[in-house]
Scaffold this motif. Sequence first.
Motif, PDB file in Angstrom:
ATOM      1  N   TRP C  45     -51.550  28.575-101.104  1.00 55.21           N
ATOM      2  CA  TRP C  45     -52.736  29.026-101.836  1.00 55.21           C
ATOM      3  C   TRP C  45     -52.555  30.447-102.358  1.00 55.21           C
ATOM      4  CZ3 TRP C  45     -55.985  26.644 -97.343  1.00 55.21           C
ATOM      5  CH2 TRP C  45     -56.061  25.255 -97.544  1.00 55.21           C
ATOM      6  N   MET C  46     -51.873  31.292-101.590  1.00 55.12           N
ATOM      7  CA  MET C  46     -51.593  32.635-102.101  1.00 55.12           C
ATOM      8  C   MET C  46     -50.764  32.554-103.382  1.00 55.12           C
ATOM      9  SD  MET C  46     -50.646  34.790 -98.698  1.00 55.12           S
ATOM     10  CE  MET C  46     -50.165  36.294 -99.542  1.00 55.12           C
ATOM     11  N   GLY C  47     -49.769  31.678-103.370  1.00 54.98           N
ATOM     12  CA  GLY C  47     -48.926  31.498-104.554  1.00 54.98           C
ATOM     13  C   GLY C  47     -49.755  31.023-105.735  1.00 54.98           C
ATOM     14  N   ALA C  48     -50.622  30.019-105.486  1.00 53.49           N
ATOM     15  CA  ALA C  48     -51.457  29.478-106.566  1.00 53.49           C
ATOM     16  C   ALA C  48     -52.390  30.557-107.119  1.00 53.49           C
ATOM     17  CB  ALA C  48     -52.254  28.287-106.039  1.00 53.49           C
ATOM     18  N   ALA C  49     -53.025  31.318-106.200  1.00 51.46           N
ATOM     19  CA  ALA C  49     -53.963  32.355-106.634  1.00 51.46           C
ATOM     20  C   ALA C  49     -53.252  33.429-107.452  1.00 51.46           C
ATOM     21  CB  ALA C  49     -54.641  32.981-105.407  1.00 51.46           C
ATOM     22  N   THR C  50     -52.069  33.837-107.012  1.00 55.01           N
ATOM     23  CA  THR C  50     -51.312  34.850-107.747  1.00 55.01           C
ATOM     24  C   THR C  50     -51.027  34.382-109.159  1.00 55.01           C
ATOM     25  OG1 THR C  50     -50.251  35.413-105.654  1.00 55.01           O
ATOM     26  CG2 THR C  50     -49.279  36.331-107.646  1.00 55.01           C
ATOM     27  N   GLU C  51     -50.631  33.116-109.289  1.00 52.78           N
ATOM     28  CA  GLU C  51     -50.312  32.599-110.624  1.00 52.78           C
ATOM     29  C   GLU C  51     -51.535  32.534-111.521  1.00 52.78           C
ATOM     30  OE1 GLU C  51     -48.022  28.950-110.644  1.00 52.78           O
ATOM     31  OE2 GLU C  51     -46.560  29.912-109.337  1.00 52.78           O
ATOM     32  N   GLU C  52     -52.670  32.137-110.939  1.00 52.56           N
ATOM     33  CA  GLU C  52     -53.902  32.061-111.732  1.00 52.56           C
ATOM     34  C   GLU C  52     -54.284  33.443-112.242  1.00 52.56           C
ATOM     35  OE1 GLU C  52     -55.524  29.308-112.476  1.00 52.56           O
ATOM     36  OE2 GLU C  52     -54.356  27.937-111.240  1.00 52.56           O
ATOM     37  N   ILE C  53     -54.236  34.421-111.346  1.00 53.68           N
ATOM     38  CA  ILE C  53     -54.603  35.780-111.751  1.00 53.68           C
ATOM     39  C   ILE C  53     -53.621  36.291-112.805  1.00 53.68           C
ATOM     40  CG2 ILE C  53     -54.904  38.152-110.943  1.00 53.68           C
ATOM     41  CD1 ILE C  53     -55.653  36.926-108.193  1.00 53.68           C
ATOM     42  N   ALA C  54     -52.353  35.980-112.623  1.00 54.92           N
ATOM     43  CA  ALA C  54     -51.325  36.436-113.562  1.00 54.92           C
ATOM     44  C   ALA C  54     -51.618  35.939-114.967  1.00 54.92           C
ATOM     45  CB  ALA C  54     -49.944  35.953-113.102  1.00 54.92           C
ATOM     46  N   VAL C  55     -52.132  34.705-115.060  1.00 55.95           N
ATOM     47  CA  VAL C  55     -52.436  34.155-116.381  1.00 55.95           C
ATOM     48  C   VAL C  55     -53.521  34.991-117.072  1.00 55.95           C
ATOM     49  CG1 VAL C  55     -53.435  32.171-117.584  1.00 55.95           C
ATOM     50  CG2 VAL C  55     -51.749  31.833-115.760  1.00 55.95           C
ATOM     51  N   VAL C  56     -54.533  35.396-116.297  1.00 60.27           N
ATOM     52  CA  VAL C  56     -55.655  36.124-116.883  1.00 60.27           C
ATOM     53  C   VAL C  56     -55.270  37.548-117.290  1.00 60.27           C
ATOM     54  CG1 VAL C  56     -58.002  36.959-116.490  1.00 60.27           C
ATOM     55  CG2 VAL C  56     -57.263  34.758-115.554  1.00 60.27           C
ATOM     56  N   VAL C  57     -54.560  38.244-116.425  1.00 56.66           N
ATOM     57  CA  VAL C  57     -54.303  39.670-116.678  1.00 56.66           C
ATOM     58  C   VAL C  57     -53.205  39.902-117.698  1.00 56.66           C
ATOM     59  CG1 VAL C  57     -55.156  40.372-114.408  1.00 56.66           C
ATOM     60  CG2 VAL C  57     -52.714  39.877-114.733  1.00 56.66           C
ATOM     61  N   GLY C  58     -52.583  38.824-118.201  1.00 54.48           N
ATOM     62  CA  GLY C  58     -51.574  38.996-119.236  1.00 54.48           C
ATOM     63  C   GLY C  58     -50.181  39.064-118.664  1.00 54.48           C
ATOM     64  N   PRO C  59     -49.180  38.891-119.549  1.00 53.84           N
ATOM     65  CA  PRO C  59     -47.804  38.746-119.072  1.00 53.84           C
ATOM     66  C   PRO C  59     -47.276  39.950-118.297  1.00 53.84           C
ATOM     67  CG  PRO C  59     -47.885  38.867-121.479  1.00 53.84           C
ATOM     68  CD  PRO C  59     -49.279  38.734-121.007  1.00 53.84           C
ATOM     69  N   THR C  60     -47.542  41.192-118.748  1.00 57.91           N
ATOM     70  CA  THR C  60     -46.901  42.339-118.117  1.00 57.91           C
ATOM     71  C   THR C  60     -47.417  42.551-116.698  1.00 57.91           C
ATOM     72  OG1 THR C  60     -46.717  43.360-120.273  1.00 57.91           O
ATOM     73  CG2 THR C  60     -46.342  44.768-118.372  1.00 57.91           C
ATOM     74  N   LEU C  61     -48.732  42.743-116.582  1.00 58.34           N
ATOM     75  CA  LEU C  61     -49.306  42.959-115.264  1.00 58.34           C
ATOM     76  C   LEU C  61     -49.145  41.700-114.409  1.00 58.34           C
ATOM     77  CD1 LEU C  61     -50.734  45.274-113.858  1.00 58.34           C
ATOM     78  CD2 LEU C  61     -52.920  44.272-114.492  1.00 58.34           C
ATOM     79  N   GLY C  62     -49.265  40.545-115.040  1.00 56.95           N
ATOM     80  CA  GLY C  62     -49.110  39.276-114.325  1.00 56.95           C
ATOM     81  C   GLY C  62     -47.719  39.115-113.759  1.00 56.95           C
ATOM     82  N   GLY C  63     -46.727  39.476-114.568  1.00 53.77           N
ATOM     83  CA  GLY C  63     -45.346  39.395-114.099  1.00 53.77           C
ATOM     84  C   GLY C  63     -45.132  40.295-112.894  1.00 53.77           C
ATOM     85  N   LEU C  64     -45.731  41.492-112.982  1.00 54.21           N
ATOM     86  CA  LEU C  64     -45.609  42.453-111.892  1.00 54.21           C
ATOM     87  C   LEU C  64     -46.245  41.894-110.620  1.00 54.21           C
ATOM     88  CD1 LEU C  64     -44.332  45.243-112.176  1.00 54.21           C
ATOM     89  CD2 LEU C  64     -46.610  46.216-112.191  1.00 54.21           C
TER      90      LEU C  64
END
Lengths: 358, 358, 358
Positions: C45-64
Motif C-alpha cells: 500500500w505504501m508503494g501504491a500510495a507513493t505512485e498515486e501521489i507521484a502522478v498528481v505532483v508531476g514528473p519531477t517531484l513525483g520521480g523524487l
Amino acid sequence: MSGKNIIFLVLSLFIPVSLAAHYLEWGDLIVFGTACLAILPLAAWMGAATEEIAVVVGPTLGGLLNATFGNATELIIALVALKAGLVDVVKASITGSIIGNLLLVMGLAMFLGGLRHKEQKFQSVVARVNASSMNLAVIAILLPTAMRFGAQTVSQQTLQHLSLAVALVLIVVYALTLFFSMKTHAYLYEVGVAETVEEEHYSKPNIWLWAGVLLVCTILVALESEMLVASLEVATSQLGLTALFTGVILVPIVGNAAEHATAVTVAMKDKMDLSLSVAVGSSMQIALFVAPVLVLAGWVLGQPMDLNFNPFELVAVAVSVLIANSISSDGKSNWLEGVLLLAAYTVLGFAFYYLPVA
Amino acid sequence: MSGKNIIFLVLSLFIPVSLAAHYLEWGDLIVFGTACLAILPLAAWMGAATEEIAVVVGPTLGGLLNATFGNATELIIALVALKAGLVDVVKASITGSIIGNLLLVMGLAMFLGGLRHKEQKFQSVVARVNASSMNLAVIAILLPTAMRFGAQTVSQQTLQHLSLAVALVLIVVYALTLFFSMKTHAYLYEVGVAETVEEEHYSKPNIWLWAGVLLVCTILVALESEMLVASLEVATSQLGLTALFTGVILVPIVGNAAEHATAVTVAMKDKMDLSLSVAVGSSMQIALFVAPVLVLAGWVLGQPMDLNFNPFELVAVAVSVLIANSISSDGKSNWLEGVLLLAAYTVLGFAFYYLPVA
Amino acid sequence: MSGKNIIFLVLSLFIPVSLAAHYLEWGDLIVFGTACLAILPLAAWMGAATEEIAVVVGPTLGGLLNATFGNATELIIALVALKAGLVDVVKASITGSIIGNLLLVMGLAMFLGGLRHKEQKFQSVVARVNASSMNLAVIAILLPTAMRFGAQTVSQQTLQHLSLAVALVLIVVYALTLFFSMKTHAYLYEVGVAETVEEEHYSKPNIWLWAGVLLVCTILVALESEMLVASLEVATSQLGLTALFTGVILVPIVGNAAEHATAVTVAMKDKMDLSLSVAVGSSMQIALFVAPVLVLAGWVLGQPMDLNFNPFELVAVAVSVLIANSISSDGKSNWLEGVLLLAAYTVLGFAFYYLPVA
C-alpha cells in the motif's frame, strides 16, 4: 595557438625551475612537484613528435614507432625508479596506469564529452579487439598475485620464474598483436588512423626536426624522472602518502598525462572511437609491453621485479576492467556514465589512501 | 579415409601396446603414456557411435543419449580415479575440463579456423543459452570453495552436506535444460543438429553395429582408465608434476580429446557455431552433469568428494569464463583472438606448474 | 478486485494479530512470523500510495518521491534494527536485498513470465543505465570489504572513515542519477513511466487520501518493524538460523515483497522492460541510497556501521551482478533462464545456511 598548447608552454617553464630546485636544494617536496609538472609538456611533445614521424615513415614502421613510444614517458619513469630500487612503486604504477586509463581518462572523456553532446556513440572494431587483448593481458599479469589464493607460501624464486615466463608470453602476444594490426587485419584499423591524420596534417612534416624534438624530449624526460624518483620517497612521506598510493595514483597521472589530454580533447570533439582507443589502447600497451619489459629489465638490472602485486590491486584492476567492458559494450555514452567512472576512481583512490602498509 | 581417421587408427595401436606395457611391467611411465594415447581413438569412436545411434533412435532419445554419453570418457576416467581414492585428481580434472574447453579448445578452433578464414562469424542462440547455463553451473560448483572467504574454518561435514545439496540442484537444472532443449524450445536447436547430420549421413546407420562399437569402446576405455589411474601417481611424480597439475592439465586433455578434434575440425570448415557449441556445451555438461554425478558417486563409493577446490582453481575458472563470455559476445573471431585464448591457457598452465603443493 | 488485492487484505489481518501476539506475549517466534506477514500488505500500500501521489505532483517531484520512498519499507526495518544495535543484520540485509532482487525477483519474473510466453524481449535503455549505475554502486559498497585482501589488519577507525567517504560519494552519485533521469535525459525514461501510468489510472487520484494512507502505513510499518526486530534474535535462534542467514535471506524477502509482487505481475503480462527496471532499479537504490543513508544514520545514532561485509557476501554479490548482466545483455528471456537464476539463489541460500559464524 590552441589553449592546450598555451598550457603546455606555461608548464614547460617548470623544466628550468625543477632543475634550479634540484641543484639549489630547495627541498625534496618542491623538486618532486616541479619535476612532475615539467614532465607533462615533455610527454605531450614526445607524443606529437612520434606521430609526425609515423606519418612520414609510413604505416608499418610508423605503427611500430607509435606502439613502442606510446608509453615512453611511463616506461622511462619506471625504468629510472626500477634502477633506484623502488620496485614497489614501479609495480604499483603498472596497475595504476591500467586503472587510471580505464576509469579516470575514460571517465573524464565521457563526462566532458557528454556535457557538450547529449549522447555519444562509438562502435570501433579496434576498441573491441583492444578490449579482448587487454582483458587477457591484465589477467596474465595478475596471475602470479592470484597464486597466493592457491598456496600459503610461494617462494620468491617461484614467483620470479613464473613472472619471467609470463613476461615472455606477453611479449610474444604483443608482437602478434602488432602483426595483426599492421599486416593481416590492417584494414580494421584504417578508419581510426585516417581520422587522426586528417585533422592534424596539411603538409608533410620535417622528419629531422621532429626526430630532434623526440630526442631532446626523451633526454629531458629521463633527467626529470631522475629528479622525480630521487625526491619521491621523502616528498611523499612528507605529504603523508604511502608508496602504494604514490605508485597507483600519483605516478600514473604524471606518466599518462599526454594520453589523458588527447583522449579528453577528442571526446569533446565527439570522436569517441578515437578517445576510447587511446584509453583502452594505452592500458593494453601497459599490460602487454611495458609490464613485461620492466620484468625483463629488472632481471637485467639486478633489481628482480616479479608480478606479485598487492591483492587489493588485483581487486581494483578486475573491477576497472569489468566496468570498462560494461560501459563499452553498449556503444553509447553520456555524462552520467562519465560520472560513474570518475566516482569509481575516487572511491578506489580513497581505498588506496586508507590502505595500511602491509 | 580422412587424415583424422588415419591418426586414430595409428593411435589405436597403443591399445595392445599399453596392455603389454601393463602386464609385462615395462614401468609406470610407459603404461601411463601408452594408456593416455590409447584412450584417444576409443573416445573418438565412442563419440561417433553415440551420434550414429542418436540418428536412428530419433531426436528425443538421441539427444538424451548424446547428453549422457557426450562426456563418457571423462566420466569413466574420473569414476575409476575416484574408486582408487584419487579425489584430488578427480576434482582438479573437473576444473581442468572447463578451463581446457573454454581456452584450449576454443582457442585452437579460433586460431586454426582464423588462419584459413579472415573473420569467422557465429550467432547461434544455442551458444548463448549454453553460456548462461554454464556460468551458473560454474558458479554453483565453485561456491563451496568460496565459502572459505567467509569463514576461517568450515568443517568437512558442512562442505560435504553443501556439496551434496549443490549436486542435487545441478542435476535438477540439467534435467530441465534437457527438457528445454528437447521439448519446449527444441526449435532453437534444430539448425545446429541439421548441420551436423547433413554432413555425416547418407544412409541409415546400422544401430546394432554401432551399439556394439559403443559397448566395446566403453569397456576398453574403462580398462585403459584403470591402467592410467594405477600408474598415474608414480608416473607423474617421475615427471616432476604435482597431482594438481596432472588433474588440471593432463587428464582433461586425454579425456576431452574427441571434443577437441571435432571443435577444431569444424572450425576449419568455417562452422564456428557448431565449434563453439561443442566447446561451451562440453563445459556445461561437465559442470551440470559430470561434477554432480561424481559427488553423488563419491558418496556411494565411500570416497567422499566435496566441491572444495584449490582457490586458485576458482580464480582460473572465473578468468576462463570471463574470457569465453567476452570473446563470444561480439559474434566474431579471428586468429588473434585464438592466440589470446591460447596465451591465457599457457599462462594458467605455467601457474599450475609452479603452484606449490598446499 | 484482483487476486493480489485479496491476498493483501487477508495478510493485513496479521497487523492486529501481531500486535496481540506482542502485547499478550505469545512468544518471540509468533511475534516475528506475524510481524513479517503484516509488513507485506503495508509495503504494497505504501508503494501504491507513493505512485498515486507521484502522478498528481508531476514528473519531477513525483520521480523524487518514488526514488525516496521506493525502498521505504527496507529502510525503516533497517533503521529500527540499526537503532537496536543489530548492525550485522542490517549489513547483511543490504547485500541480501541486492542478491534477492537480481536472482530471486528477476528469476521468478523470467520463470513465471516464461511459462506463459515462449520468449520475452526487453530492450529498455533505462535498464542499461540502471545496470551500469548498479555495477558501480555495488563495487563501491564492497570496496571496504575488499581492502581485507590488501592488508591483514585494517583498523576499525580506518574502515569507518573509508565507509563514510564512500557513502558521501554514493549519495552525490545518486543525486546526479536523479538529475540525469529527471532533467538532462528525462526522455529516455518517458516510455517506461507512460507504460505504468496508462495501465493504472483513469481518473485523477485524491492526493490527500493517498497522503493519509502513506502516513498511516509508514507508522504501522515502523511499529511492526519494532516488533520484528525485538523478536528477531530469539526467534531466528529458535529456528536454528544465524544472524547472517536471517539478514541475507529472510529480512530482504519481507522488505522487498512489494517489488517482488510488482515485478512478477508485470512479467506475466509480458512487460519485461518494466519488470527488469523494478528489479534492477531496486538493487540500484539499495546500493546508491539505502546503504549510504544507513552508514550516515549509524554514525548519527552512535551505532557505527561500516561497509565491511562478510567476504562471502562480496563473492555472492559479485556473482549475482555477473549473472544479471549476462542475462540482461541478450535482451531476451525464457523460463529456463528464470530457473537458472532461481537455482543460483537456492545454491547461495544453502551456502549462507551452512556458513559457520565467523
